[in-house]
Structure formats: structure tokens, C-alpha cells
Scaffold this motif. Structure first.
Motif, mmCIF file in Angstrom:
data_model
loop_
_atom_site.group_PDB
_atom_site.id
_atom_site.type_symbol
_atom_site.label_atom_id
_atom_site.label_comp_id
_atom_site.label_asym_id
_atom_site.label_seq_id
_atom_site.Cartn_x
_atom_site.Cartn_y
_atom_site.Cartn_z
ATOM 1 N N THR A 26 -74.528 24.618 -20.918
ATOM 2 C CA THR A 26 -73.396 24.939 -21.800
ATOM 3 C C THR A 26 -72.847 26.331 -21.544
ATOM 4 N N ASN A 42 -67.526 26.558 -19.992
ATOM 5 C CA ASN A 42 -66.712 25.576 -20.682
ATOM 6 C C ASN A 42 -66.475 24.374 -19.775
ATOM 7 N N SER A 87 -73.329 18.211 -20.880
ATOM 8 C CA SER A 87 -73.893 19.444 -21.426
ATOM 9 C C SER A 87 -74.588 19.224 -22.768
ATOM 10 N N ARG A 88 -74.485 17.994 -23.328
ATOM 11 C CA ARG A 88 -74.991 17.772 -24.678
ATOM 12 C C ARG A 88 -76.110 16.740 -24.793
#
Length: 334
Positions: free
Chosen positions: A74, A77, A132-133
């Protein structure tokens, strides 16, 4: 989707990766052309074995893409990461510029390709956000839902016949997605929602590419997607821009290289083998993703991801086999 005499085949992860070309042209199986009937089975088996080997390599390369993006985490962006990745992608497709004939493109068609770049760019941003999550195994499994939206979109926008087995495959694939997400039984992460949002956008991009093949050459379509997708990402990337580190640039460059190599290997696989022979091996991408996620990122595998992924890929594989069978029946009746 498959048509005769040249097969247009969609690979489940082709659009799930931010790549320069999200579809491939599959010529007739050259392994069995020009042979006597008694020799075709052996040659076909040899071609299928080569195709399986290429598809296994394809899966490893595509999972390498997810690992490289996962390493970014993360810290950057997702919009900026996607923009830089596509800049590298343009460099990789420069050899295509000389034969793409971009200057001969009808200006009235620029709007169509710009819209496709906008749609595909949105999908790429959501894909980077998902990476990223949530665990890479979950991203990979949910990426297999794209054929559901391709099938529905082809019926709605391209007036293709929605055959019963396609409807059944779509419903089964949707059940697989629910098994992974388990709404009401757990909190659904925004990354999972992002990946589900990316799937219809990539499907739309694929359908637009299929429509464009009636007017433009494949090399031109590849170049225009890269150009317009990069332009789509440019302004949002500048708004969140920060100077990338050397490590980040190397990872994004590696992402572009792996994705391009993966599509080359996928093309070789589909040239050598029958679709129904190589399609089941796409599920191994979930195996590689789970193993690497466990080793590199300490992501504990979720049994529901395996079950849901198996259901999704099983439905896609069954639909591909039905498509091939339908083509063979149509060719015999002609």
C-alpha cells in the motif's frame, strides 16, 4: 467466446491482469492439419502436451505478476502504480508500432478506443487496489468471475445467443463467487469488492476488443489500448504522484515484462492444443498463488477460496468444452 474458422478464445485471467493485450487469436490446431485420420490422434496428443506445458508456464508468469504487485503493498497509490506499469508496457510494445498502421486509423474510431481505454483503465485501478488489500489467492479466485460478465455482455451487447449451458455456467460461477465472499458470514473487504468491480470492466473491455477486430488489425488494437489506457491513468496519477523508489520501478517493470511474457506463452499454448485440453490447467494459478502467498506473505489459505475457485473454474472449463463441442457439431453439419 469462440468462432469459426479462427477461434477467439478468452482466458480467465487474461483480463484479470493489467496487460497490453487482453485477448488472443487462436489459429486452427496445426498439430493435426494435413495428417491422415489414423495419425491425427497421436499428433493431437503431442500438441495438447505442448499446449499444457505452455499453459503451466503461463500460469506461473501471471502469478508472478500478482506477487510483484503484492510486494508494492500500500506504499504507492494504485493509480500511480497502474500508470507506471502501463508506461513500461508501451515501451515493450514499441516493436508493434511499425506494423500497427495507427496513422491509417479512421478518426471516427478514436472515440471508441478512447472509451475502451477508460473502461480498461478503471479495471486496472481496481485490480491494483484489490492486490493491496486482500490475499493474492482471493484476487486470483475472484478474477475467474470475469467469464460470467463476458457471457452476459455478449448476449446483451453483441446479440449472441445465450445457450442453456452458458446460463448454467454463469449461475454456477456466481455460486462460486458467493462461496468465496460468504456475504453475511464475514465482513467483505473493500479489496474483494474492488476485484468484483474490476471483473465487469475487464469483460466490457474484452467485448469491445472483439467488436474492434471487425474493423482494425490486432496489432493496432493492442497499441491503441496501451496508449489510451496510459492517457486515462495519467491525470489521476499526477494528482497522487510521489517520486517512486528504484525498487518500485523495478517491480513495476518486472510486472510489465511478466504480463507480456505470459500472454505470449498463452498464445503458444492455444496454438498448440485444444481449448478443452488446456482450460482446466488455469486452475493451477490458484495453487501457485496460494503457495506463494503463504511462503512470501504469510497469507494463510482459506478453504472457501479453494472451494469457490474450484466451482468457478469448473464452470468455465465445462462451458469451454461445450463451446468446442458445439463448434464441431456445426462444422459437421455444414
Amino acid at each position: 467466446c469462440v468462432t469459426v474458422p479462427t477461434l477467439r478464445f478468452w482466458h480467465p485471467t487474461a483480463c484479470a491482469m493489467p496487460c497490453s493485450a487482453d485477448w488472443v487469436t487462436l489459429p486452427r490446431n496445426t498439430a493435426t492439419e494435413g495428417l491422415q485420420p489414423g495419425d491425427s490422434s497421436a499428433a493431437g496428443l503431442s500438441g495438447n502436451l505442448r499446449g499444457i506445458a505452455w499453459m503451466l508456464l503461463t500460469g506461473m508468469l501471471f502469478v508472478g505478476v500478482t506477487v510483484a504487485v503484492r510486494y508494492l503493498g500500500t506504499s504507492m497509490n494504485p493509480v500511480q502504480a497502474a500508470f507506471i506499469r502501463y508506461c513500461f508496457g508501451i515501451v515493450l510494445i514499441l516493436p508493434l508500432l511499425s506494423r500497427a498502421g495507427v496513422m491509417s486509423l479512421d478518426r471516427d474510431r478514436l472515440g471508441f478506443h478512447a472509451l475502451r481505454g477508460l473502461v480498461h483503465g478503471g479495471g486496472v485501478i481496481l485490480w491494483f487496489l484489490a492486490m493491496s488489500r486482500i490475499p493474492i489467492s482471493e484476487v486470483t479466485a475472484l478474477g475467474f468471475t470475469t467469464p460470467i460478465f463476458v457471457t452476459l455482455g455478449a448476449a446483451v451487447f453483441l446479440s449472441e445467443r445465450l445457450k442453456p449451458y452458458r446460463v448454467a455456467a454463469v449461475l454456477i460461477g456466481f455460486i462460486g463467487a458467493l462461496l468465496i465472499l460468504r456475504p453475511g458470514l464475514r465482513v467483505i473487504d473493500i479489496g474483494a469488492l474492488a476485484q468484483l468491480g474490476a471483473a465487469p470492466l475487464f469483460a466490457c473491455s474484452y467485448l469491445m476488443a472483439k467488436s474492434a477486430t471487425r474493423r482494425e488489425a490486432s496489432s493496432m488494437i493492442v497499441v491503441l489500448l496501451s496508449v489510451f489506457c496510459t492517457l486515462t491513468l495519467a491525470l489521476p496519477a499526477l494528482l497522487v504522484w510521489r517520486t517512486p523508489t528504484l525498487e518500485e520501478l523495478l517491480l513495476l517493470g518486472l510486472t510489465a515484462l511478466l504480463a507480456t511474457s505470459g500472454h505470449y506463452c498463452m498464445t503458444r499454448a492455444l496454438e498448440a492444443a485444444e481449448v478443452s485440453a488446456v482450460q482446466p490447467f488455469t486452475f493451477l494459478q490458484l495453487v501457485w498463488a496460494t503457495i506463494l502467498g503463504l511462503i512470501l506473505f504469510d497469507e494463510t489459505p482459506d478453504v472457501w477460496i479453494w472451494i469457490g475457485g474450484a466451482v468457478i473454474v469448473g464452470s468455465a472449463t465445462w462451458m469451454a468444452q461445450q463451446e468446442v463441442r458445439s463448434i464441431r457439431l456445426d462444422s459437421k453439419t455444414r
